[in-house]
Scaffold this active site. Structure first.
Site, PDB file in Angstrom:
ATOM      1  CB  CYS A   7      26.348  19.743 -40.341  1.00  0.00           C
ATOM      2  SG  CYS A   7      26.426  21.265 -39.641  1.00  0.00           S
ATOM      3  NE  ARG A  13      27.225  18.016 -37.016  1.00  0.00           N
ATOM      4  CZ  ARG A  13      26.889  16.500 -37.372  1.00  0.00           C
ATOM      5  NH1 ARG A  13      27.737  15.494 -37.623  1.00  0.00           N
ATOM      6  NH2 ARG A  13      25.802  16.996 -37.753  1.00  0.00           N
ATOM      7  CG  ASP A 121      23.954  17.523 -34.272  1.00  0.00           C
ATOM      8  OD1 ASP A 121      24.047  18.582 -34.291  1.00  0.00           O
ATOM      9  OD2 ASP A 121      23.418  17.466 -35.546  1.00  0.00           O
TER      10      ASP A 121
END
Length: 152
Positions: A7, A13, A121
């Site tokens: 990420c 994440r 996100d």
């Protein structure tokens, strides 16, 4: 089999994806996570990510953020990116077609309604956003696991 989750900052994440995937796979698999930026290098995951994972019996508290390295393209068999921007960033860092073939969008392994989708996100959101992301990543990890079983 070595799997890398990617990420942006490696604090929300991808640490969740690493932890969830590790909880589902046998020990002969190696799973790690990285970010495309080094801003959080050495930091633990976001407290909200740690809490969300813990609520589901997954411990990510000992993970440390690191940026993607050139050696990752040689080390890992599969590289899963959480969103399109991250995917494009990772592809741009790859050196050849063999490396590019290892890279895919994380949710592309899932059923059709999530293909070409991004894992949002949750950093600027609240606990509900982290829970939503956990559920998406959990589905994605199940799909990747099924794909690995099918290919073996």
């Amino acid at each position: 089999m070595k799997i890398l989750m990617v990420c942006l900052g490696n604090i929300c994440r991808s640490p969740l994806a690493e932890g969830i995937m590790k909880s589902k796979l046998p020990e002969n698999f190696f799973v790690d996570s990285v970010g495309t930026i080094s801003m959080h290098e050495g930091e633990h995951p976001d407290k909200r990510a740690i809490e969300t994972a813990a609520n589901h019996g997954v411990d990510i508290s000992k993970q440390r953020s690191r940026p993607i390295a050139n050696s990752d393209f040689e080390t890992f068999d599969k590289i899963y990116c959480m969103d399109t921007r991250v995917y494009e960033d990772v592809v741009s860092k790859s050196k050849n077609e063999e490396q590019r073939q290892k890279i895919s969008l994380f949710l592309d392994s899932t059923e059709n309604n999530l293909k070409n989708s991004e894992v949002p996100d949750p950093y600027w959101g609240g606990m509900n956003d982290f829970e939503h992301v956990f559920q998406l990543i959990d589905k994605g990890c199940d799909a990747i696991l099924n794909q690995l079983k099918t290919n073996n």
